[in-house]
Every structure is written in C-alpha cells, then in structure tokens.
Design a protein around this motif. Structure first.
Motif, PDB file in Angstrom:
ATOM      1  N   LEU A 168       0.859  -1.174   0.000  1.00  0.00           N
ATOM      2  CA  LEU A 168       0.000   0.000   0.000  1.00  0.00           C
ATOM      3  C   LEU A 168       0.900   1.231   0.000  1.00  0.00           C
ATOM      4  O   LEU A 168       1.676   1.444   0.938  1.00  0.00           O
ATOM      5  N   LEU A 169       0.795   2.032  -1.050  1.00  0.00           N
ATOM      6  CA  LEU A 169       1.597   3.241  -1.193  1.00  0.00           C
ATOM      7  C   LEU A 169       0.711   4.464  -1.017  1.00  0.00           C
ATOM      8  O   LEU A 169      -0.457   4.460  -1.419  1.00  0.00           O
ATOM      9  N   ALA A 170       1.273   5.509  -0.419  1.00  0.00           N
ATOM     10  CA  ALA A 170       0.530   6.766  -0.280  1.00  0.00           C
ATOM     11  C   ALA A 170       1.511   7.921  -0.331  1.00  0.00           C
ATOM     12  O   ALA A 170       2.668   7.803   0.079  1.00  0.00           O
ATOM     13  N   ARG A 171       1.017   9.033  -0.841  1.00  0.00           N
ATOM     14  CA  ARG A 171       1.818  10.246  -0.980  1.00  0.00           C
ATOM     15  C   ARG A 171       1.195  11.341  -0.136  1.00  0.00           C
ATOM     16  O   ARG A 171       0.016  11.658  -0.284  1.00  0.00           O
ATOM     17  N   ARG A 172       1.991  11.936   0.749  1.00  0.00           N
ATOM     18  CA  ARG A 172       1.524  13.016   1.609  1.00  0.00           C
ATOM     19  C   ARG A 172       2.237  14.307   1.222  1.00  0.00           C
ATOM     20  O   ARG A 172       3.463  14.350   1.162  1.00  0.00           O
ATOM     21  N   GLY A 173       1.473  15.360   0.984  1.00  0.00           N
ATOM     22  CA  GLY A 173       2.088  16.626   0.613  1.00  0.00           C
ATOM     23  C   GLY A 173       2.929  16.468  -0.639  1.00  0.00           C
ATOM     24  O   GLY A 173       2.496  15.914  -1.646  1.00  0.00           O
ATOM     25  N   ASP A 174       4.174  16.948  -0.575  1.00  0.00           N
ATOM     26  CA  ASP A 174       5.084  16.862  -1.712  1.00  0.00           C
ATOM     27  C   ASP A 174       6.001  15.655  -1.631  1.00  0.00           C
ATOM     28  O   ASP A 174       6.953  15.539  -2.406  1.00  0.00           O
ATOM     29  N   GLU A 175       5.742  14.763  -0.687  1.00  0.00           N
ATOM     30  CA  GLU A 175       6.564  13.559  -0.563  1.00  0.00           C
ATOM     31  C   GLU A 175       6.394  12.670  -1.787  1.00  0.00           C
ATOM     32  O   GLU A 175       5.423  12.777  -2.520  1.00  0.00           O
ATOM     33  N   PRO A 176       7.336  11.729  -1.987  1.00  0.00           N
ATOM     34  CA  PRO A 176       7.107  10.672  -2.974  1.00  0.00           C
ATOM     35  C   PRO A 176       6.112   9.651  -2.435  1.00  0.00           C
ATOM     36  O   PRO A 176       5.691   9.717  -1.283  1.00  0.00           O
ATOM     37  N   MET A 177       5.731   8.725  -3.280  1.00  0.00           N
ATOM     38  CA  MET A 177       4.934   7.592  -2.837  1.00  0.00           C
ATOM     39  C   MET A 177       5.778   6.758  -1.868  1.00  0.00           C
ATOM     40  O   MET A 177       6.895   6.361  -2.205  1.00  0.00           O
ATOM     41  N   ARG A 178       5.231   6.494  -0.680  1.00  0.00           N
ATOM     42  CA  ARG A 178       5.965   5.724   0.324  1.00  0.00           C
ATOM     43  C   ARG A 178       5.108   4.552   0.805  1.00  0.00           C
ATOM     44  O   ARG A 178       3.887   4.616   0.793  1.00  0.00           O
ATOM     45  N   PRO A 179       5.766   3.469   1.252  1.00  0.00           N
ATOM     46  CA  PRO A 179       5.014   2.285   1.705  1.00  0.00           C
ATOM     47  C   PRO A 179       4.381   2.523   3.067  1.00  0.00           C
ATOM     48  O   PRO A 179       5.041   2.998   3.985  1.00  0.00           O
TER      49      PRO A 179
END
Length: 301
Positions: free
Chosen positions: A254-265
């Motif tokens: 499950l990947l999600a992106r918060r703000g300007d972050e990259p997609m993270r697990p």
C-alpha cells in the motif's frame, strides 16, 4: 468560530487519537509557492510564525484551511491512529465485503520488485523517467486506490482477497509502449511467465474496490521505464540494457503520498496468508525512492 492554526497543531500533536506523522503543514513563502513540511518538523515559536500556516493536510486531504475557513479535523477520518485490530465488517451502508470509496491518485496498491532487481531498472529510469523521484519501480494492481484515511477499512478486505490468491512468479522480459497524445510511455513486461496470475489478482481485488478501475479500459500489468517522443530509439536502448529478470510475487504494498513527498510504503499485504503488516513512519531524511535503501521498511522482517 474557526480554530486557529496553533490550536489545530496542538490538538494533533497531543491528542492520542491522531497520528502527527501523517500531517503536513502548508507554509506561505515570499515570492514562492507554498511549501509543505511535516507537522512533526514544525517548531512552535521558531522561525515560522503561525500566520504563515495556510493549510493543514492529513493523508493528502486538507482538513484545515486559513483562506476558506474550512475546519474538518473532527469530521474527517484522515490522520487518525489506526486501531490495532480492524474488524472485517464495514459500516456506512456498503455491501459486505466491498469498500465503495472514491479513489485518489495519491495512493496505489502495487507490487514492488525485490531490491536486487532495482539497479538495472533504476539505471534506465534515471535516463528516461521524470517520475523516478516520486515512484519506486512498481507494477500497479489498483491505481488510484482509496484514500489513505480509508486504509484501515480497506485492510480486512485486502486480507480476505489476498488469502484467496496463491504466490506466483513474475518474469520481467520484453519492452513495450503505450502511446499518448504528446509522448510514449516505455514499460517493462512483468507477465512473461503468464498473464493469468496477474489478471486473477486484479479481478479479486477489484471486486472489493469497485471504483478503483483506473483510467484504462483493460488491466495491463506494466513497470514504467520512462517517457519519450522517440520510442524506437528508447525501446531499443532499454531492451539492450535490461536482461530478463524473475521474482516471486508474494506481497503487495500500500503506497501513499503526503504533501510533496514521494509515494511511500504504508503497509504490506501477503498473498496466500492475507497478513497485513503496518509499516513505521518513514524517515524523511532517508534516501529517496530511487535508492534501494527505500526498501528497508518492507524487507526488514
């Protein structure tokens, strides 16, 4: 009366119902676009005054906005601490075993190749893929997926679907293209060992998340290598630089992106067992997704 930015900050920071690591502050800058910083990095009374906090996001959703006066911190489920054991039944009028949530492009359910396969793939992506700093090498199974604030509700459905799905082999061999209006996407085929396991996996997952259909009419598993307006040259170059590779598909991420972050697990879900493993918040100072160290949260068991 709308609460102030410092009230929201302290509510999130100290109310045990919220996970501060999932919040982002939008900070105004002189003659520049708004900057996003993790809430946990903000220092009250420091160099940034409260009036420069323009909005607050949680799981990619704006929950407080200075300009519009919007304050949804209590109405939204975003940023809430996950219960240690989510019950498989759902509420809200949805059919049992289905999560009818609107998808977002800020999340995905994907297969991440093992670290040992990254170097040649990333070598190619550094030359051709403008998204290398946003995405790790991946094969999306559902994109967009449900908002991160719904991950806890999605977890038991993912577990049930994956428990029905056997582990299978992915053979990455063959460079293909998708044609778009302004450019061509070049991608690596992950189905050389057979398309059926990928199709079966996608089918059982889409049954539980009916809105997560993606932009394409048909599901085509692919690992993006880059974009180009010269597909013949780039396809030939990628084919020369990439040998056939084989790996076991035993979990999705499950990947999600918060703000300007990259997609993270944020979590992994195992095939065959359906085990859901929530991952710790990533170190924002750690190497980006182009580095194999990004995989440590997934591979450290």
């Amino acid at each position: 009366m709308v609460r102030t930015s410092d009230e929201i900050y302290h509510r999130v920071r100290w109310d045990p119902r919220f996970d501060p690591t999932r919040f982002v502050l939008g900070i105004s800058q002189r003659r520049a676009a708004v900057a996003r910083i993790p809430l946990t990095s903000f220092v009250p009374g420091g160099d940034i005054p409260w009036h420069r906090v323009m909005f607050i996001e949680a799981d990619g959703e704006v929950v407080w906005d200075r300009t519009t006066g919007m304050d949804r911190i209590d109405a939204s489920g975003a940023g809430r601490v996950r219960a240690p054991h989510a019950h498989p039944s759902l509420v809200g009028g949805e059919p049992a075993g289905v999560l009818d949530a609107l998808p977002t492009a800020r999340t995905a359910l994907a297969w991440i190749p093992p670290a040992e396969l990254w170097p040649p793939i990333q070598d190619v992506r550094r030359d051709y893929d403008p998204q290398i700093h946003r995405w790790p090498p991946h094969v999306n199974v559902l994109f967009g997926f449900v908002p991160e604030s719904d991950f806890e509700r999605a977890a038991p459905l993912l577990a049930a679907a994956m428990a029905e799905t056997p582990v299978f082999t992915a053979r990455l061999s063959g460079v293909r293209t998708f044609r778009h209006r302004a450019y061509v996407t070049v991608w690596l085929e992950p189905t050389a060992a057979g398309k059926a396991p990928w199709a079966d996996l996608h089918r059982v997952l889409q049954q539980r998340f009916p809105r997560c259909r993606g932009p394409a009419k048909n599901f085509t598993p692919h690992l993006s290598l880059g974009r180009t307006r010269d597909p013949r040259r780039v396809t030939a170059d990628c084919a020369t630089r990439l040998d056939a590779m084989t790996a076991t598909v035993w979990e999705l991420v499950l990947l999600a992106r918060r703000g300007d972050e990259p997609m993270r697990p944020r979590a992994t879900v195992a095939l065959r067992s359906g085990e859901v493993r929530w991952l710790p918040a990533p170190d924002l100072e750690a190497p980006g997704p182009e580095d194999t160290a990004w995989l440590s949260a997934i591979t450290d068991r």
